[in-house]
Scaffold this motif. Structure first.
Motif, PDB file in Angstrom:
ATOM      1  N   THR A   8      11.437  -8.705   7.377  1.00  0.00           N
ATOM      2  CA  THR A   8      12.348  -9.410   6.468  1.00  0.00           C
ATOM      3  C   THR A   8      11.773 -10.778   6.183  1.00  0.00           C
ATOM      4  N   GLU A  62      17.390  -9.325  18.177  1.00  0.00           N
ATOM      5  CA  GLU A  62      17.461  -9.137  16.720  1.00  0.00           C
ATOM      6  C   GLU A  62      18.503 -10.027  16.052  1.00  0.00           C
ATOM      7  N   SER A  63      19.720 -10.038  16.568  1.00  0.00           N
ATOM      8  CA  SER A  63      20.779 -10.822  15.915  1.00  0.00           C
ATOM      9  C   SER A  63      20.460 -12.314  15.961  1.00  0.00           C
ATOM     10  N   TYR A  66      17.665 -13.142  13.367  1.00  0.00           N
ATOM     11  CA  TYR A  66      18.170 -13.264  11.993  1.00  0.00           C
ATOM     12  C   TYR A  66      18.978 -14.548  11.813  1.00  0.00           C
ATOM     13  N   TYR A  69      16.548 -17.483  11.663  1.00  0.00           N
ATOM     14  CA  TYR A  69      15.825 -17.405  10.385  1.00  0.00           C
ATOM     15  C   TYR A  69      16.680 -17.990   9.255  1.00  0.00           C
ATOM     16  N   GLU A  70      17.954 -17.591   9.187  1.00  0.00           N
ATOM     17  CA  GLU A  70      18.834 -18.084   8.117  1.00  0.00           C
ATOM     18  C   GLU A  70      19.140 -19.566   8.286  1.00  0.00           C
ATOM     19  N   VAL A  88      11.311 -12.230   9.907  1.00  0.00           N
ATOM     20  CA  VAL A  88      11.877 -11.580  11.091  1.00  0.00           C
ATOM     21  C   VAL A  88      11.334 -10.157  11.107  1.00  0.00           C
TER      22      VAL A  88
END
Length: 414
Positions: A8, A62-63, A66, A69-70, A88
């Motif tokens: 991503t 993973e969560s 993300y 990243y945001e 990611v």
């Protein structure tokens, strides 16, 4: 490579597919790694060279990946001092079928160093105070943007030289949250956490005999509270004065400019009989001198570097008797006749040791020192030669700093 691998990113670099994602990060082979100081992290972090740049790869859930990243993307849109997120990567699987953690990929900030690498080089007590100054400014800037950090520390920050001081950049945003505005409680928690973490980090340096045991780490930790609160008050407090003292409006704006901030909006109110005026800055943007030098020369430099360059530009303007000329034209000539020749006079193989603006600042400092020492005005060309031989030649390369002791500081893996 596992078929379920997913990348991503706003812009995907196909070269990412060449990295060994099927191998746990801590087992990556040396031939894909870049030797950079890793400092201490809660997660496994590795640096790699890819497509002509250096990337930081962090193994994380993973969560959380993300979310971070945001958060970093949002901070980038607000022009906050933080590392740039690139991707990611999820769906990693080892050849035996074992699921591997996701990773967050960010771009390494050139000429930046973790605090441990700085202490391993210099080990001066005043270095701690300069880092606290930089971290205080960073925390205020983030809070003004509505960013609650949640894990403020020297370890989660990178530092770049800024004309004798440091500029701080956020490097870990996994616990961060962006709000329309922060409550006093949120700001207070961040500040108290910063103090606690800094004291612990400096105690750890003392235990490792990197920081002098005579340094009062409690006092240094308290400095971030004092400096943060002082700066926050100057940037946000309401100020009242008599209507005959309107010059204080300009004085307030000038003080903010001197701190490196611009006033985007100023609210002014008067009492019923008009004898008292109250002012309060509503929108305050950092980078006052940075924006000036960018507009005049196109150079993207740190705030204190920009201030130093503007001072030298004004000296050049006076020496050439061009006070009445358009400053943009004078700045163009200063760039061609002063700044660029100074930097290019440094041997090419040594220019990567520091950013060009930092080299220029240090040459000016060295020139002043030698001139004082020899009681004469040392020409710039002579100052550059002296600086290269006496100072720069003995400095480490900070574009991609290599230091065995720092590189081998172990990561704390979850």
């Amino acid at each position: 490579m596992a078929q379920q691998l997913q990348i991503t990113a706003a812009r995907v670099d196909p070269a990412l597919l060449d990295l060994p994602w099927e191998i746990p990060l801590e087992e990556w082979p040396e031939d894909v790694l870049a030797a950079l100081p890793r400092g201490i992290s809660r997660h496994v972090v590795r640096f790699v060279r890819l497509s002509g740049r250096i990337l930081a790869v962090k193994e994380i859930g993973e969560s959380v990946a993300y979310h971070e990243y945001e958060q970093l993307r949002a901070l980038g849109r607000m022009d906050a001092p933080a590392v740039q997120p690139l991707a990611v990567i999820t769906g990693r699987t080892a050849p035996d079928g074992e699921e591997l953690n996701s990773v967050l990929v960010t771009e390494h900030l050139q000429y930046s160093l973790p605090y441990r690498a700085l202490f391993s080089q210099y080990m001066r007590p005043e270095t701690a105070s300069r880092l606290i100054d930089a971290l205080s400014v960073l925390l205020v800037r983030l809070h003004l943007l509505g960013f609650y950090w949640g894990d403020v520390s020297l370890s989660n920050t990178l530092f770049r030289r800024d004309a004798g001081a440091f500029a701080a950049y956020l490097v870990d945003a996994e616990t961060g949250e962006i709000h329309p505005a922060l409550t006093p409680g949120q700001r207070g928690y961040d500040l108290d956490l910063a103090r606690t973490n800094i004291i612990g980090e400096l105690m750890d340096l003392q235990a490792g005999e990197v920081l002098d045991e005579d340094v009062d780490v409690i006092e240094v930790g308290n400095q971030i509270v004092e400096r943060y609160e002082s700066l926050w008050a100057e940037l946000t407090r309401e100020e009242s004065f008599g209507s005959a003292e309107r010059w204080r409006v300009t004085e307030r704006i000038n003080r903010l400019n001197d701190l490196g901030f611009d006033v985007g909006e100023l609210t002014m109110t008067t009492d019923v009989d008009g004898t008292t005026v109250s002012i309060q800055p509503k929108v305050v943007d950092a980078g006052h001198y940075h924006r000036q030098i960018m507009r005049l020369t196109g150079l993207d430099v740190q705030e204190n570097q920009a201030r130093r360059m503007l001072n030298d530009l004004e000296s050049y303007r006076a020496e050439t008797d061009r006070q009445n000329d358009d400053l943009t034209i004078v700045a163009h000539d200063w760039l061609d006749e002063v700044f660029t020749p100074t930097v290019t006079a440094v041997p090419r193989e040594m220019r990567r040791k520091l950013e060009p603006a930092e080299i220029f600042h240090e040459v000016l400092e060295h020139r002043w020192f030698v001139s004082q020492q020899q009681a004469r005005d040392v020409p710039m060309a002579e100052a550059v030669r002296s600086y290269v031989e006496q100072v720069l030649r003995h400095r480490p390369d900070e574009r991609a700093f290599l230091d065995r002791d720092s590189v081998e500081i172990p990561a704390v893996d979850l």
